[in-house]
Design an enzyme around this catalytic site. Structure first.
Site, short mmCIF file in Angstrom:
data_model
loop_
_atom_site.label_atom_id
_atom_site.label_comp_id
_atom_site.label_asym_id
_atom_site.label_seq_id
_atom_site.Cartn_x
_atom_site.Cartn_y
_atom_site.Cartn_z
N ASP A 15 0.91 -1.19 0.01
CA ASP A 15 0.06 0.01 -0.01
C ASP A 15 0.85 1.24 -0.03
O ASP A 15 1.80 1.43 0.77
CB ASP A 15 -0.81 -0.16 1.29
CG ASP A 15 -1.81 -1.05 1.37
OD1 ASP A 15 -1.91 -1.93 0.54
OD2 ASP A 15 -2.41 -1.29 2.15
N ASP A 135 -15.56 -3.05 0.44
CA ASP A 135 -15.13 -2.82 1.62
C ASP A 135 -15.92 -2.67 2.73
O ASP A 135 -17.04 -1.96 2.57
CB ASP A 135 -14.10 -1.64 1.74
CG ASP A 135 -13.19 -1.65 0.53
OD1 ASP A 135 -12.65 -2.61 0.30
OD2 ASP A 135 -12.67 -0.73 -0.03
#
Length: 244
Positions: A15, A135
């Site tokens: 990330d 998500d």
């Protein structure tokens, strides 16, 4: 269409925020811990046995356009493994550009929720390459860097995107993301049961046992970030245990 995960995989996360590898706690900006240069991290995980890398442009996820392209292009140029990339991909042209560069799967979150037809548009050109990111926060799908609730049920949404042409689902439980407190297999199991395409689970993995729980809940693969960067277990150990 070939199965992207013929055997269960443990996938390291890379990330990127402000050009560096970071991990966020519960998806909140400002909670990040930094782990250095993206290409070095990618090389490290490949050396340790990763067959796939999970690349996320965190700035892109929050800003709505890709920001850390140079960092990812360096990885695309050198990493000889499958690459799945998300964060800031808002149009079919964005996605096709990345696929043409050599990314194996593009991860669509906000764009898939706001313009579902984009999934089919990309899949027509590159079948099986769209991974829709669902998500969940408090049991509902959230978008825009985990800041906006949609009211959608994750399992129902997964089924809808499979019908639209998605090749895989990435399911992240934001409630436990980055906290090393364990996983929620009930939600993951529901999403896996709702579709025939692979579901990749993410969020909360703190131990090799968590990896096995997600595998046994039906996940085709699991993305691991903080636990690997903090040394809770090694990638090699997780791969070995998960293959038994």
């Amino acid at each position: 269409m070939s199965d992207p995960f013929p055997t269960f995989e443990v996938i390291p996360a890379v990330d990127v925020q402000d050009g560096e590898v970071v991990q966020l706690v519960a998806g909140e900006r400002g909670t990040e811990k930094r782990y250095g240069e993206p290409r070095a991290a990618a090389d490290q995980w490949v050396d340790q046995g990763a067959e796939t890398l999970h690349l996320v442009d965190l700035d892109g996820a929050f800003e709505g356009e890709r920001v850390n392209s140079a960092a990812f292009e360096a990885i695309i140029d050198t990493a000889d493994v499958d690459l799945q990339l998300g964060g800031g991909i808002r149009t079919a042209d964005d996605a096709v550009e990345l696929l043409d560069l050599g990314v194996d799967r593009v991860i669509l979150g906000t764009a898939a929720v706001e313009t579902p037809e984009i999934v089919g548009e990309i899949s027509e050109q590159y079948p099986g390459t769209v991974m829709v990111s669902l998500d969940a926060k408090d049991g509902e799908v959230v978008v825009s860097g985990w800041t906006e609730s949609t009211g959608l049920d994750p399992a129902e949404a997964a089924g809808r995107y499979e019908e639209l042409g998605a090749g895989a689902i990435l399911f992240t439980n934001v409630d436990v993301e980055g906290q090393l407190e364990g996983v929620n297999t009930e939600l993951v199991g529901r999403v896996c049961e709702a579709v025939d395409i692979p579901v990749v689970a993410s969020g909360g993995v703190a131990s090799v046992d968590d990896v096995l729980e997600l595998r046994d809940a039906g996940a085709a693969a699991v993305v691991v970030g903080t636990a690997l960067y903090e040394g809770a277990f090694t990638l090699a150990a997780a791969i070995e245990v998960a293959s038994t």
